[in-house]
Design a protein around this motif. Sequence first.
Motif, PDB file in Angstrom:
ATOM      1  N   THR A   1       0.827  -1.203   0.000  1.00 43.36           N
ATOM      2  CA  THR A   1       0.000   0.000   0.000  1.00 43.36           C
ATOM      3  C   THR A   1       0.860   1.251   0.000  1.00 43.36           C
ATOM      4  O   THR A   1       1.985   1.260   0.525  1.00 43.36           O
ATOM      5  N   ILE A   2       0.332   2.285  -0.593  1.00 43.12           N
ATOM      6  CA  ILE A   2       0.884   3.633  -0.502  1.00 43.12           C
ATOM      7  C   ILE A   2      -0.242   4.534  -0.016  1.00 43.12           C
ATOM      8  O   ILE A   2      -1.379   4.418  -0.468  1.00 43.12           O
ATOM      9  N   ASP A   3       0.069   5.425   0.935  1.00 41.72           N
ATOM     10  CA  ASP A   3      -0.898   6.403   1.415  1.00 41.72           C
ATOM     11  C   ASP A   3      -0.334   7.794   1.204  1.00 41.72           C
ATOM     12  O   ASP A   3       0.805   8.073   1.595  1.00 41.72           O
ATOM     13  N   LEU A   4      -1.128   8.655   0.588  1.00 42.23           N
ATOM     14  CA  LEU A   4      -0.722  10.037   0.344  1.00 42.23           C
ATOM     15  C   LEU A   4      -1.747  10.996   0.926  1.00 42.23           C
ATOM     16  O   LEU A   4      -2.956  10.781   0.793  1.00 42.23           O
ATOM     17  N   LYS A   5      -1.274  12.042   1.558  1.00 37.48           N
ATOM     18  CA  LYS A   5      -2.116  13.174   1.905  1.00 37.48           C
ATOM     19  C   LYS A   5      -1.585  14.363   1.114  1.00 37.48           C
ATOM     20  O   LYS A   5      -0.385  14.655   1.164  1.00 37.48           O
ATOM     21  N   TYR A   6      -2.484  15.029   0.377  1.00 41.21           N
ATOM     22  CA  TYR A   6      -2.009  16.060  -0.549  1.00 41.21           C
ATOM     23  C   TYR A   6      -2.984  17.221  -0.619  1.00 41.21           C
ATOM     24  O   TYR A   6      -4.123  17.160  -0.147  1.00 41.21           O
ATOM     25  N   SER A   7      -2.534  18.270  -1.267  1.00 38.07           N
ATOM     26  CA  SER A   7      -3.386  19.415  -1.588  1.00 38.07           C
ATOM     27  C   SER A   7      -2.856  20.033  -2.873  1.00 38.07           C
ATOM     28  O   SER A   7      -1.691  19.837  -3.233  1.00 38.07           O
ATOM     29  N   GLY A   8      -3.704  20.766  -3.535  1.00 36.04           N
ATOM     30  CA  GLY A   8      -3.264  21.376  -4.781  1.00 36.04           C
ATOM     31  C   GLY A   8      -4.311  22.291  -5.378  1.00 36.04           C
ATOM     32  O   GLY A   8      -5.466  22.322  -4.949  1.00 36.04           O
ATOM     33  N   SER A   9      -3.866  23.046  -6.386  1.00 34.63           N
ATOM     34  CA  SER A   9      -4.747  23.947  -7.139  1.00 34.63           C
ATOM     35  C   SER A   9      -4.676  23.536  -8.604  1.00 34.63           C
ATOM     36  O   SER A   9      -3.714  23.884  -9.300  1.00 34.63           O
ATOM     37  N   PRO A  10      -5.656  22.773  -9.076  1.00 31.10           N
ATOM     38  CA  PRO A  10      -5.602  22.269 -10.453  1.00 31.10           C
ATOM     39  C   PRO A  10      -5.532  23.393 -11.483  1.00 31.10           C
ATOM     40  O   PRO A  10      -6.348  24.326 -11.453  1.00 31.10           O
ATOM     41  N   LYS A  11      -4.555  23.314 -12.363  1.00 30.61           N
ATOM     42  CA  LYS A  11      -4.414  24.303 -13.427  1.00 30.61           C
ATOM     43  C   LYS A  11      -5.292  23.960 -14.623  1.00 30.61           C
ATOM     44  O   LYS A  11      -5.580  24.805 -15.462  1.00 30.61           O
ATOM     45  N   GLN A  12      -5.683  22.709 -14.713  1.00 30.21           N
ATOM     46  CA  GLN A  12      -6.595  22.257 -15.755  1.00 30.21           C
ATOM     47  C   GLN A  12      -7.279  20.991 -15.263  1.00 30.21           C
ATOM     48  O   GLN A  12      -7.059  20.549 -14.143  1.00 30.21           O
ATOM     49  N   THR A  13      -8.180  20.453 -16.077  1.00 38.18           N
ATOM     50  CA  THR A  13      -8.856  19.177 -15.815  1.00 38.18           C
ATOM     51  C   THR A  13      -9.996  19.278 -14.807  1.00 38.18           C
ATOM     52  O   THR A  13     -11.035  18.663 -15.005  1.00 38.18           O
ATOM     53  N   MET A  14      -9.844  20.031 -13.724  1.00 40.99           N
ATOM     54  CA  MET A  14     -10.967  20.302 -12.828  1.00 40.99           C
ATOM     55  C   MET A  14     -11.332  21.775 -12.989  1.00 40.99           C
ATOM     56  O   MET A  14     -10.494  22.661 -12.782  1.00 40.99           O
ATOM     57  N   TYR A  15     -12.583  22.016 -13.372  1.00 42.67           N
ATOM     58  CA  TYR A  15     -13.003  23.370 -13.709  1.00 42.67           C
ATOM     59  C   TYR A  15     -14.075  23.857 -12.730  1.00 42.67           C
ATOM     60  O   TYR A  15     -15.042  23.150 -12.454  1.00 42.67           O
TER      61      TYR A  15
END
Length: 706
Positions: free
Chosen positions: A106-120
Amino acid sequence: MKKFFYPFFVFQTLLVTAQSASTEDQVDVVDFKSVDAELTIHPESKMISGAVNYSFEVLKPVDSIFIDTENMQFQEVLLNGENVDFRVGNDKIWIRKSLAASKQNTIDLKYSGSPKQTMYFINWDKPDSEEISKQIWTQGQGKYTSNWLPSFDDMREKAIFNLSINFNKGYRVIANGALENTKMLNDSIKQWNFSMEKPMSSYLVAIAIGDFKSKEIKSAAGIPISLFYEAKDSSLVEPTYRYSKKIFDFLVYEIGTPYPWQNYKQVPVENFLYAGMENTGLTIFSESMLTDSIGFKDRNFVNVNAHELAHQWFGDLVTETESENHWLQEGFATYYALLAEREIFGDDYFYWKLFEAAEKLKSLSDSGKGEALLNPKASSLTFYQKGAWALHILHEKIGDEAFKKGIKNYLEKYKFKNVTTTDFLTEMEKVSGEDLTQFRKDWLEQTAFKSNTALVSLKKSLFLQKYMKIGGLREKPIANKYDVLNEALHFPVNDYIGQEVVLQLQSHTSPEAIQLYKKAFASGNLFVRQAIASSSMQRIPEELKIEYEDLLNDDSYLTKEYALMTLWTNYPEERAKYLAKTKSVIGFYDKNVRILWLTLNLVTPEYDAGNEQAVYGELSGYTDEKYPFEVRENAFGYLYQIDSFSDQSLQSLMKGTQHYTYSFRNFCRQLLAELLKEEKYQQKLQSLSGTFSKKEQNYLQSQLSK
């Protein structure tokens, strides 16, 4: 030297081995099984945060594993429950840990971000209003889901995706799979939990959020089908989705393989990049496809509906390995959509669409620009229409029984896997007993379009035989072909043959031509009458004035638009009458009739005097960001025609030059280039530049400096 050579040699060998393990195609050494993600979407700040769990097998020893990401920050990274060394590159997060071949990891990631494209994020920067739709939607084809969800750009990596999405309780959240449950996390945030049963490529993962309602139906086999809409569009549900169930049931029967997913959803969204997208079990499509019963006759959702549904088998169930096999998705979806339309609209429609595509492909081929279907950089015309034609010819070549059996075997053998053209042809050869080597050369590898072969196929249609015969008369005088054209207009008139007759009457005003026009008007055929309105008669003969005015009563927004423009041009003294008659007509989604009406109103001083400010305000207002780009583009076009841009419309135009939808952005940039040819607009735009964003200012300066 010997003392130093041996250790150096060993070091180099180990380094090369480690590099080959990490640079080998990851799908050959690591197999991701499932992705479980809990996501929180923050619309006002256009951000996303989440926690993702990946389960995977290691097929061969590796020294690192990567997951594709774009513009993300990671707060926690665990491998098999323990902290691990990692590195975030330009488009990946690398997990730096050697792993032996093993089953459960397993891999577990906690992340955050500001989509520049793909999510509008649609309209979240605007105040609430009845005329504003606030939505969020994604468009991941073909490797862009990693902009909002750490995932896999390689479409060969297939996994089961289960999404839990946290969002404002006042909205409806839609995603792939079955909605298992919802729960309130606090007074305002609700969690929607979706589960999938089968694996899919990452680019097919999707989310749509908005103030949606739905109509729930079931297919003949009991598959739940959800037809989404906003409350303001409730009157458009029936005509828009009129054939959804019929298309679904037909494709299941025609393809011969059960629908492969748990349920099916169709969601219209604002400012979508394309006509539609076949996310697994979740078609997201352009809101511009919504229609009422009048608009349905001219523009409807049927083709896009069938095309995206066909992709649930061809693209989602079996997925291309790489771009040279792209026709296995688009060609198949185009062909099966055409078969579905044949079921709805009949054989004449089917052969007409094949004929139209053949004409375009022949033109491309004759110009020396023909493309092989296996060319990974081929155009959409090639992948879609030439691909459909290849399947049509193959269907005829090996026969219906073998074709259907081959399709069924192909889908069964490669379900939830990736495929090549050779995989497909091998299955078709097995069931047909035919060697398809020459077919591959002629239809998949050759750049030229086999127009003679296509013509033989098209002539199996008696309708097209008659159409081609009449089409061959185009250069003959009306008097020499009157009897043939007159017979073609006998009731009931064929849509396409009737339009061809009208085309041949263009610019003719002889007594024979007038008689034929009168018969065409009297045919009652919506498309024949539309042909008269659209192209064949710019100057209206006095003998046909009454018939032409009656076109304003037709149940066709295209006919109303064309007729209003032509009548307004031909009869200046009666302009007020025509404007009064069409005052309440809106038209299609892009408000085609309304925006034309506003424009004609402004240049008709004798009509609606004293109301110019309100009329112009409405026309110019349609360029505002709060409206869909289709409406804005229409309004910009007419403002250009009457050379009347306000400060507000120029500011909206500059925003359009940075729009995420390529077609609209390109339109705005071309229009800006035209305006900048005039000094008055150069000065206006420079005086407004302080109100522009930095990107808009930079773009304006780049154009002024040319």
